[in-house]
Write an enzyme that holds these catalytic residues in place. Structure first.
Site, PDB file in Angstrom:
ATOM      1  CE1 TYR A 155      95.389  26.039  52.909  1.00 54.67           C
ATOM      2  CE2 TYR A 155      94.992  27.987  51.562  1.00 54.67           C
ATOM      3  CZ  TYR A 155      94.531  27.007  52.409  1.00 54.67           C
ATOM      4  OH  TYR A 155      93.203  26.990  52.770  1.00 54.67           O
TER       5      TYR A 155
ATOM      6  CG  ASP B  55      91.514  27.450  48.574  1.00 59.47           C
ATOM      7  OD1 ASP B  55      90.532  28.168  48.339  1.00 59.47           O
ATOM      8  OD2 ASP B  55      92.027  27.346  49.698  1.00 59.47           O
ATOM      9  CB  ALA B  56      93.395  23.118  43.571  1.00 59.37           C
TER      10      ALA B  56
ATOM     11  CB  ILE C  62      97.650   1.468  42.490  1.00 65.81           C
ATOM     12  CG1 ILE C  62      98.969   1.253  43.249  1.00 65.81           C
ATOM     13  CG2 ILE C  62      97.000   0.146  42.112  1.00 65.81           C
ATOM     14  CD1 ILE C  62      98.796   0.489  44.561  1.00 65.81           C
TER      15      ILE C  62
ATOM     16  CG  ASN D 100      91.397  34.723  54.174  1.00 65.98           C
ATOM     17  OD1 ASN D 100      90.823  34.333  53.163  1.00 65.98           O
ATOM     18  ND2 ASN D 100      91.274  34.093  55.325  1.00 65.98           N
ATOM     19  CE1 TYR D 101      94.546  29.699  57.253  1.00 69.33           C
ATOM     20  CE2 TYR D 101      92.337  30.585  56.892  1.00 69.33           C
ATOM     21  CZ  TYR D 101      93.267  29.952  57.711  1.00 69.33           C
ATOM     22  OH  TYR D 101      92.917  29.581  58.977  1.00 69.33           O
TER      23      TYR D 101
ATOM     24  CG  ASP E  98     101.290   7.281  39.271  1.00 71.59           C
ATOM     25  OD1 ASP E  98     101.304   6.112  39.723  1.00 71.59           O
ATOM     26  OD2 ASP E  98     101.356   7.548  38.055  1.00 71.59           O
TER      27      ASP E  98
ATOM     28  N   GLY F  23      92.648  28.153  41.365  1.00 70.84           N
ATOM     29  CA  GLY F  23      93.945  27.797  40.799  1.00 70.84           C
ATOM     30  C   GLY F  23      95.039  27.993  41.829  1.00 70.84           C
TER      31      GLY F  23
ATOM     32  CG  HIS G  71      92.528  24.945  56.384  1.00 66.41           C
ATOM     33  ND1 HIS G  71      92.569  25.953  55.450  1.00 66.41           N
ATOM     34  CD2 HIS G  71      92.359  25.555  57.576  1.00 66.41           C
ATOM     35  CE1 HIS G  71      92.445  27.121  56.055  1.00 66.41           C
ATOM     36  NE2 HIS G  71      92.308  26.904  57.348  1.00 66.41           N
TER      37      HIS G  71
END
Length: 741
Positions: free
Chosen positions: A468, A377-378, A680, A465-466, A537, A382, A530
């Site tokens: 988040y 999705d990203a 890290i 449809n979803y 970070d 986007g 999902h």
């Protein structure tokens, strides 16, 4: 020519002409301009508007009396922090600069798929202090010119354009533009074969709506062409068209040539589900719920909010401060997260940057019309581009304030996504800490309690449809909770079955052939997963950190040592390289996961640390060689640890669309680089298995999960020891009805 052949040819030509004329007269035209696509004032055209009922918005909803965000003139925005997003004026300057660049001067079609801030080097940002000049402002641009992708940077001061990667030679393509999604939505109605299919099913073209679905990658023709699948639904009689799929009808569309390549119709025998009980709009219910009515609850702050947002992006609340900005791919990014230590009076680093890196949503139906539904999705749609304006009072409480996002359209024109993020203080009656002393001790009675308040940063992305719901909750004790809520509407499959009793069994195995659950007559909710992968970070008291796995082990006692036969002990193991930081969670291998700064210790010698605290999650069961799992290999573990690399931020790769899985977090981590006492990055994947049930029909109650970043020996003592309790005089006097009948 034989008479029969002549009449057949005549009939086909006449039918085609009829369909063309009928479509031209009766079917509405596509949006005529970019303005209509992004304009949500009248949502009859744009698929990007805050309401899913964009085909049925007959009435404009009243605007709440309170104004949560004063009118903001974005033309006057100026960056005040090195990480501030590009302003409207800066995006305009990028567009102007590139319009005269040689790469865009040809007649080849071109589009801007991403125009965002090219963030300065981390060391420059860490050293910057308020009042200092900003590092040079640059824009990072991903563009398509013809059939090639390009990565560029634009210096906003000098106008210099640097071709970073031109053309790009890795697998995959950039995030789709909103305009491409809109074009794909309307493309089927220009195809005679599709129109004939719809008419031959006895349907009206004006009652049909189509939706673009990323095609994934399975080799062959998908390797060189940028393709998308399109499936369609019937809107007649309901706002919830997702519950009326035209099952088996799938189109293949080329995003570059804007041509329909294939029309597949394998579901003619499957009826289109009815409209009964599918609508979910408040105004659609003639009678209200007969259950006990709940009175409104509102958090009032007589003295105003306890947080401030400086220069539009720097949030300060209690002992926290952090930078907040919208992003077209990640949705929202939280950076430079720091905590003011009440004992040392120092402002200490906790996290340099955190955001949703990728979402992987594979459906578990291998059939022809469903196998490709394995969304990223990203990286494909986007996550920020799909963020909708938040609804005051319902998406966010009355005391919330709002932040807009400013993004670039495909032609480089900036536009504003209003009310994309909200920030608010929350009090749900929870307790921060307490103790009551038992009177049997003979000591004077002690009852000390402190209320628990949190600061919530929220955005909602409606990816098809979803829906988040992404929350970052900051607590006064130094804890950060990342929370994901799932709601919206299931992607369902049409079926010939009306009840479970009609379902046939396989002859060889006693297993139902549904790939899901019958939710209503002729409707199956398909099983799916999902996975939401976060980039974290962490910079605990600075960038040089180590990852420690603290294993909880059973220790047997020696004969005669104790009446006990066993006890539990903690065994600490510092991860030396990336493979040591690849973690699969298990109830039968209980562990804690610490990010420590071995160079800074408390007064008693413990290294300062934050720990990742998992909550309910899920792991992928797909075969690692399955093409979708190759692309989503970042879900093979729940935790990864990598050395900081500015180019490694997107778990599915920078170019995710139709990628082959050759530039993912899993590939980077196989280098097995050193991670001890280094700068890290921790990656955490929060997962959900979803077996649909009837309570998910026609719209799903929100289901949530989360994980925590919790201070562990970061402070010398409880950091909210001196927090104040509430007193009656702190609040206005409000009369309420008695709860006693």
């Amino acid at each position: 020519m034989e008479p029969k052949l002549f009449f057949r040819l005549f009939f086909l030509i006449t039918t085609a002409c009829f369909i063309f004329i009928f479509t031209s007269i009766n079917f509405p035209l596509a949006p005529s301009s970019m303005t209509r696509i992004f304009d949500c004032t009248y949502s009859s055209f744009s698929p990007l508007c805050p309401s899913r009922n964009f085909l049925f918005n007959k009435q404009i909803r009243p605007i709440p009396i309170n104004n949560p965000k004063p009118n903001h003139d974005h033309l006057s925005d100026t960056p005040k922090h090195p990480l501030d997003p590009l302003t409207l004026v800066e995006i305009q300057k990028v567009r102007s600069t590139l319009s005269s660049h040689a790469l865009f001067a040809s007649r080849a079609p071109h589009a801007f798929h991403s125009v965002v801030l090219e963030e300065p080097d981390k060391n420059l940002v860490r050293q910057w202090e308020k009042g200092n000049p900003l590092p040079p402002r640059k824009a990072s641009v991903i563009a398509r010119v013809g059939s090639d992708s390009h990565v560029l940077t634009v210096d906003l001061s000098t106008g210099h354009v640097d071709l970073v990667d031109s053309p790009v030679r890795v697998s995959g393509f950039p995030v789709m533009t909103v305009e491409e999604m809109s074009d794909a939505t309307w493309a089927p109605f220009s195809n005679a074969e599709f129109n004939l299919t719809i008419v031959s099913r006895g349907l009206n073209l004006t009652d049909v709506i189509c939706f673009p679905i990323s095609s994934g990658w399975y080799g062959n023709k998908e390797e060189t062409s940028r393709l998308i699948k399109i499936q369609c639904y019937l809107t007649q009689g309901t706002a919830n068209f997702y519950m009326r799929p035209i099952e088996g009808l799938t189109l293949l569309y080329n995003l570059d040539t804007k041509q329909i390549l294939e029309v597949s119709d394998t579901g003619r025998a499957i009826p289109i589900p009815g409209t009964n009980n599918t609508d979910y709009r408040y105004a659609s219910f003639p009678t209200r719920d007969k259950t006990r009515i709940l009175n409104p609850i509102s958090m009032e702050q007589p003295l105003g909010p306890s947080f401030v947002i400086e220069n539009n992006h720097l949030v300060k609340w209690a002992n926290w401060e952090f930078h907040l900005k919208p992003d077209p791919r990640a949705g929202l990014i939280i950076s430079r997260v720091r905590f003011h230590d009440p004992d040392t009076q120092e402002t200490r680093d906790v996290m340099y940057k955190g955001f949703v890196s990728e979402l992987f949503v594979p459906y578990m139906d291998p059939s022809e019309a469903w196998y490709f539904k394995t969304y990223m999705d990203a990286g494909e749609y986007g996550f920020g581009l799909q963020a909708m304006p938040l609804e005051p009072l319902n998406d966010c409480p009355r005391n919330a304030v709002y932040m807009d996002g400013i993004f670039a359209a495909a032609d480089g024109t900036p536009y504003v996504r209003e009310n994309m993020i909200c920030v608010f203080e929350s009090y749900a009656g929870d307790i921060a800490w307490r103790h009551s002393e038992n009177p049997v001790t003979g000591l004077p009675p002690i009852r000390e309690v402190r209320p628990k308040l949190t600061l919530v940063v929220r955005m909602v992305a409606s990816v098809g449809n979803y829906d988040y719901i992404i929350d970052y909750e900051f607590q006064t004790d130094g804890l950060i909770r990342a929370k994901v809520g799932l709601s919206g509407i299931l992607m369902v499959k049409g079926t010939t079955y009306e009840t479970k009793n009609q379902v046939k069994k396989y002859k060889k195995v006693d297993e139902e052939e549904l790939y899901g659950t019958i939710l209503s007559e002729n409707v199956i909710g398909v099983i799916h997963d999902h996975y939401v992968t976060f980039y974290l970070d962490l910079d605990v008291d600075g960038p040089n950190n180590s990852f420690v796995k603290v294993n909880l082990k059973r220790q047997e006692t020696k004969p005669g040592e104790s009446p006990r036969k066993s006890y539990m002990k903690a065994v600490r193991n510092i991860a030396k390289t990336e493979k040591d930081g690849q973690i699969k969670l298990s109830l039968y291998d209980p562990s804690e996961f610490h990010v420590i700064n071995s160079g800074i210790t408390t007064r008693v010698g413990n290294p300062t640390a934050y720990k990742i605290v998992p909550r309910a999650t899920a792991a992928s069961l797909l075969d690692h060689d399955d093409p979708p799992q190759k692309r989503g290999a970042f879900t093979n573990n729940q935790i990864w640890v990598t050395p900081y690399n500015k180019s490694e931020q997107w778990a599915g790769g920078l170019f995710t669309y139709q990628s082959h899985g050759d530039d993912t977090l899993a590939v980077w981590s196989e280098r097995d680089r050193d991670i001890e006492n280094k700068d890290i990055v921790v990656w955490y994947t929060l997962g959900f298995h979803h077996i649909p049930c009837q309570e998910d029909f026609p719209i799903m109650p929100t289901v949530s999960s989360s994980f925590d970043l919790k201070p562990t020996n970061f402070f010398e003592r409880n950091p909210i020891l001196q927090a104040s309790p509430y007193f009656e005089h702190d609040f206005p006097v409000c009369e309420t009805k008695s709860v006693y009948a």
